[in-house]
Design a protein around this motif. Sequence first.
Motif, mmCIF file in Angstrom:
data_model
loop_
_atom_site.group_PDB
_atom_site.id
_atom_site.type_symbol
_atom_site.label_atom_id
_atom_site.label_comp_id
_atom_site.label_asym_id
_atom_site.label_seq_id
_atom_site.Cartn_x
_atom_site.Cartn_y
_atom_site.Cartn_z
ATOM 1 N N THR A 123 15.531 57.931 19.401
ATOM 2 C CA THR A 123 15.462 59.076 18.353
ATOM 3 C C THR A 123 16.626 60.006 18.242
ATOM 4 O O THR A 123 16.982 60.363 17.046
ATOM 5 C CB THR A 123 14.188 59.486 18.439
ATOM 6 O OG1 THR A 123 13.138 58.454 18.541
ATOM 7 C CG2 THR A 123 13.719 60.541 17.216
ATOM 8 N N THR A 124 17.030 60.332 19.522
ATOM 9 C CA THR A 124 18.089 61.569 19.441
ATOM 10 C C THR A 124 19.267 60.765 19.066
ATOM 11 O O THR A 124 20.122 61.357 18.241
ATOM 12 C CB THR A 124 18.204 61.952 20.928
ATOM 13 O OG1 THR A 124 16.758 62.469 21.340
ATOM 14 C CG2 THR A 124 19.367 63.172 20.969
ATOM 15 N N VAL A 125 19.528 59.637 19.447
ATOM 16 C CA VAL A 125 20.781 58.779 18.641
ATOM 17 C C VAL A 125 20.807 58.982 17.330
ATOM 18 O O VAL A 125 21.810 59.094 16.842
ATOM 19 C CB VAL A 125 21.156 57.519 19.544
ATOM 20 C CG1 VAL A 125 21.900 56.635 18.868
ATOM 21 C CG2 VAL A 125 21.146 57.412 21.063
ATOM 22 N N THR A 126 19.610 58.581 16.842
ATOM 23 C CA THR A 126 19.380 58.624 15.397
ATOM 24 C C THR A 126 19.748 59.877 14.669
ATOM 25 O O THR A 126 20.471 59.966 13.620
ATOM 26 C CB THR A 126 18.133 58.055 14.809
ATOM 27 O OG1 THR A 126 17.947 56.741 15.326
ATOM 28 C CG2 THR A 126 17.908 58.020 13.397
ATOM 29 N N ALA A 127 19.315 60.877 15.337
ATOM 30 C CA ALA A 127 19.410 62.221 14.910
ATOM 31 C C ALA A 127 20.880 62.630 14.977
ATOM 32 O O ALA A 127 21.567 63.402 13.938
ATOM 33 C CB ALA A 127 18.507 63.190 15.746
ATOM 34 N N TYR A 128 21.398 62.404 16.224
ATOM 35 C CA TYR A 128 22.791 62.864 16.273
ATOM 36 C C TYR A 128 23.695 61.712 15.007
ATOM 37 O O TYR A 128 24.929 62.440 14.670
ATOM 38 C CB TYR A 128 23.289 62.425 17.771
ATOM 39 C CG TYR A 128 24.791 63.290 17.873
ATOM 40 C CD1 TYR A 128 24.631 64.665 18.408
ATOM 41 C CD2 TYR A 128 25.803 62.605 17.671
ATOM 42 C CE1 TYR A 128 25.662 65.312 18.568
ATOM 43 C CE2 TYR A 128 27.143 63.468 17.571
ATOM 44 C CZ TYR A 128 26.836 64.864 18.431
ATOM 45 O OH TYR A 128 28.135 65.649 18.373
ATOM 46 N N ALA A 129 23.429 60.547 14.847
ATOM 47 C CA ALA A 129 24.274 59.927 14.083
ATOM 48 C C ALA A 129 24.031 60.798 12.591
ATOM 49 O O ALA A 129 25.097 60.717 11.677
ATOM 50 C CB ALA A 129 23.497 58.467 13.679
ATOM 51 N N ALA A 130 22.724 61.024 12.348
ATOM 52 C CA ALA A 130 22.538 62.015 10.935
ATOM 53 C C ALA A 130 23.614 63.088 10.980
ATOM 54 O O ALA A 130 24.171 63.586 9.915
ATOM 55 C CB ALA A 130 21.222 62.363 10.936
ATOM 56 N N TRP A 131 23.721 63.809 12.167
ATOM 57 C CA TRP A 131 24.606 65.066 12.243
ATOM 58 C C TRP A 131 26.225 64.477 11.988
ATOM 59 O O TRP A 131 26.685 65.045 11.442
ATOM 60 C CB TRP A 131 24.290 65.532 13.623
ATOM 61 C CG TRP A 131 25.728 66.800 13.926
ATOM 62 C CD1 TRP A 131 26.707 66.623 14.860
ATOM 63 C CD2 TRP A 131 25.632 67.953 13.190
ATOM 64 N NE1 TRP A 131 27.419 67.777 14.872
ATOM 65 C CE2 TRP A 131 27.035 68.378 13.988
ATOM 66 C CE3 TRP A 131 25.112 68.638 12.264
ATOM 67 C CZ2 TRP A 131 27.257 69.736 13.424
ATOM 68 C CZ3 TRP A 131 25.706 69.826 11.878
ATOM 69 C CH2 TRP A 131 26.721 70.344 12.351
#
Length: 303
Positions: A262-270
């Motif tokens: 989930t954090t990987v996905t959030a960082y990709a969005a950043w």
Amino acid sequence: MASPMSANSFLKALKAEGLTVVEVDDWRDHNRNHKGPWGPVHGVMIHHTVTRDSAHTVNICRKGYSGLPGPLCHGVITKDGRVHLVGYGRANHAGLGDPDVLRAVIAERQLPGDNEASTDGNRHFYGFECENLGDGDDPWPDAQLEAIVRAITAVCRHHGWNARSALRHLDWQPGKVDPRGIDWDDIEARVTKRLGGKPATAPRPTPSRPVVDLSQLRAAARSNPSAQGQPVTYAGVRTVEAALVDEGLLSKAYSDGHFGTTTVTAYAAWQRRLGYRGQDADGIPGRTSLERLGDRHGFTVTS
């Protein structure tokens, strides 16, 4: 130990301190009480919003955003010095913070450094969000600063607290920098003067800027998704996750120190927000994207 004042008493206290108060919709009954208790209360916390435009700011603080439902505070202090009441009761503003800081607020003594995130601040603090970009350059008008002083004073006067019962978000939760750009010693002195007390003999220490090691963070991002449970493999993950929560890209429920999927996905969005595409937006932090996040949220990147 103090029980929260009633909504009507809160409104009356703010107005008695000379504040211009705007009541927004059903603010008295808008809260997160179904998620846990509100009270006993021990202090009042000040934040900045990282937004511009008063109407937009008030709307966000009332409704919240993806991953962080509103209300995000009790009152929004806009640049014109008005206090907009958007909720009353438990609000999503303080998050988990340091129990040693809570004990210091209760004792009304100088705060220690915050290095833990284990105590429910939403339960124990009144919260005011203040309209400001939080970049260190956006000005704090005199009317807004005076409103901050009076809002703090109103709550402290009601409960019989002194100015040391007020704190900043950065005093409470590791990785936070808000409200950036405010001379807090001046705010505290002005509250003390309004309350008719003696000023503090020692200023609050300037908190150190968190440091995130890029190589350790990248290692966590690559290894954590396949790890069992939620091991905190590197403490800097909490700092980065707190920034992603503030950006509205990560649910607070996943801000746990585990750089999982989930954090990987959030960082990709950043990364995509910065203009990266394809493999350049794979959710594994790079120096430029991490430094951009650190510039916005007050942490330093090392290799």
